[in-house]
Every structure is written in structure tokens, then in C-alpha cells.
Write an enzyme that holds these catalytic residues in place. Structure first.
Site, mmCIF file in Angstrom:
data_model
loop_
_atom_site.group_PDB
_atom_site.id
_atom_site.type_symbol
_atom_site.label_atom_id
_atom_site.label_comp_id
_atom_site.label_asym_id
_atom_site.label_seq_id
_atom_site.Cartn_x
_atom_site.Cartn_y
_atom_site.Cartn_z
ATOM 1 N N SER A 1 0.844 -1.201 0.000
ATOM 2 C CA SER A 1 0.000 0.000 0.000
ATOM 3 C C SER A 1 0.872 1.242 0.000
ATOM 4 O O SER A 1 2.030 1.208 0.420
ATOM 5 C CB SER A 1 -0.902 0.022 1.234
ATOM 6 O OG SER A 1 -0.164 0.337 2.400
ATOM 7 N N ASP A 2 0.308 2.341 -0.439
ATOM 8 C CA ASP A 2 0.976 3.620 -0.261
ATOM 9 C C ASP A 2 0.838 3.983 1.219
ATOM 10 O O ASP A 2 0.063 3.376 1.968
ATOM 11 C CB ASP A 2 0.343 4.684 -1.162
ATOM 12 C CG ASP A 2 1.307 5.836 -1.454
ATOM 13 O OD1 ASP A 2 2.250 6.051 -0.673
ATOM 14 O OD2 ASP A 2 1.102 6.515 -2.466
ATOM 15 N N TYR A 3 1.568 4.993 1.631
ATOM 16 C CA TYR A 3 1.635 5.379 3.040
ATOM 17 C C TYR A 3 0.245 5.642 3.620
ATOM 18 O O TYR A 3 -0.428 6.589 3.213
ATOM 19 C CB TYR A 3 2.514 6.620 3.183
ATOM 20 C CG TYR A 3 2.857 6.963 4.598
ATOM 21 C CD1 TYR A 3 3.999 6.435 5.184
ATOM 22 C CD2 TYR A 3 2.049 7.798 5.343
ATOM 23 C CE1 TYR A 3 4.329 6.743 6.490
ATOM 24 C CE2 TYR A 3 2.364 8.114 6.654
ATOM 25 C CZ TYR A 3 3.503 7.584 7.221
ATOM 26 O OH TYR A 3 3.821 7.888 8.516
ATOM 27 N N ASP A 4 -0.190 4.762 4.508
ATOM 28 C CA ASP A 4 -1.455 4.896 5.229
ATOM 29 C C ASP A 4 -2.699 4.737 4.347
ATOM 30 O O ASP A 4 -3.811 5.003 4.782
ATOM 31 C CB ASP A 4 -1.508 6.239 5.971
ATOM 32 C CG ASP A 4 -2.437 6.221 7.172
ATOM 33 O OD1 ASP A 4 -2.491 5.197 7.871
ATOM 34 O OD2 ASP A 4 -3.118 7.230 7.402
#
Length: 188
Positions: free
Chosen positions: A139-142
Site C-alpha cells: 500500500s501507499d503510506y497509510d
């Protein structure tokens, strides 16, 4: 060993709206050029073998159609036809797969009503089945946590389950997987 082993690059997103804040990372609006530049970047990072200490595992990003965000705004809808998606926007990610990138990163945006990070259409159908990607999806950050802000899920456990079912392998930052996967496994 120590040092860097993965780079969160290259950006494989096709961009056609100059208002988008990440246009400067892109290779532009032409799918052919996007494919060529992305393929070369992945090969440049990974070289002939990742056993060579001068190489890095490449992570193509942002799956899928992150550069098609409405009005150039991050974290929003990508209003895109399936024709445009398959004909134009998938080419950068196809280059990542063809060049054997080790990882792909899901995007923050919403496609077909679901955030890409929890979308079986995006991760399973487009990336794993249509393009044949067999590597790791991170995933991308958060961005896994963002599914709750899009009102697609209502709890961390539900979010973790959707991510797992969509074939998201690694969740970056929020702790959703860390806090809920073991419980989900115990529940079957």
C-alpha cells in the site's frame, strides 16, 4: 546485510492533467513513452540480478490510474472509462510487470467506487490476472487506513479483511494489518 534494498520508484502513472501535483515525477501523457521510460527505470534499478549489491528492487507506483485524479486532486476519484484504463493507463504498470519489478504500490485514489488499496477489481482483476503480476503489492503510506475515510469500511478489522481479499500483501504505516490479521486468521 545493510543498506537500501527497495526503492519506491518508478512512478508508472500516465498523467494528462497538469494540475496534478505529481506531474513532475511522470513521464507524461503518452502511453508508449510511459511504457518505455518505466521499463527502462525498472531494469536500471534491478539490473541483471538483485544479488548484485549495486541494485535495488523496484516498486512501480501507483496502481491504478493515480494520474487520472479528478481535477488533479490527490486522494480522490479517478473518473475513467474502462477503455481508457485498459488502452492507456495500464501501460506503465504493464511495463513494470514486463520488466519484472519486484513490487507494485497501490494508489490512494478511488476507481469504480472503491479505493484501489482494497479493490479486488484493481489488484486482482487488473494487476494480478490481466497483467499477470506475481510480485508483492504494497500500500501507499497509510492508504489502507484511508478506506475508512472513504466510508467503504467501518472498522480496522473490516479494512484489513478487504485488503487481504484484494491481495494487498504489505500495508505501509497505519498498523491495520498488524493490529487485525492475527485475529482474522483465528476467526478463519
Amino acid at each position: 546485510t545493510s543498506g537500501l534494498h527497495v526503492t519506491f520508484s518508478t512512478m508508472a502513472d500516465l498523467t494528462r492533467d497538469a494540475r496534478w501535483g505529481r506531474v513532475m515525477e511522470s513521464s507524461g501523457e503518452d502511453p508508449f513513452l510511459n511504457y518505455q521510460m518505466t521499463y527502462a527505470a525498472v531494469k536500471g534499478y534491478q539490473g541483471e540480478s538483485l544479488k548484485d549489491p549495486s541494485t535495488l528492487a523496484a516498486c512501480g507506483k501507483h496502481v491504478v490510474a493515480y494520474g487520472a485524479a479528478v481535477a488533479g486532486k490527490d486522494y480522490t476519484q479517478a473518473e475513467i472509462s474502462k477503455h481508457s484504463l485498459y488502452q492507456y493507463y495500464l501501460e506503465g504498470y504493464r511495463a513494470c510487470v514486463d520488466a519484472e519489478a519486484e513490487l507494485l504500490m497501490s494508489s490512494f485514489n478511488v476507481v469504480e467506487g472503491l479505493p484501489s488499496t482494497v479493490s479486488p477489481f484493481v489488484l486482482k482483476t487488473l494487476i494480478r490476472q490481466h497483467l499477470g503480476f506475481k510480485g508483492v503489492i504494497i500500500s501507499d503510506y497509510d492508504s489502507l487506513n484511508e478506506a475508512q475515510f472513504h466510508h467503504v469500511t467501518h472498522s480496522g478489522e473490516e479494512t484489513a479483511l478487504m485488503g487481504m481479499q484484494a491481495t494487498l500483501d504489505i500495508e505501509m504505516s497505519s498498523g491495520i494489518y498488524q493490529n487485525h490479521i492475527l485475529h482474522l486468521i483465528k476467526k478463519g
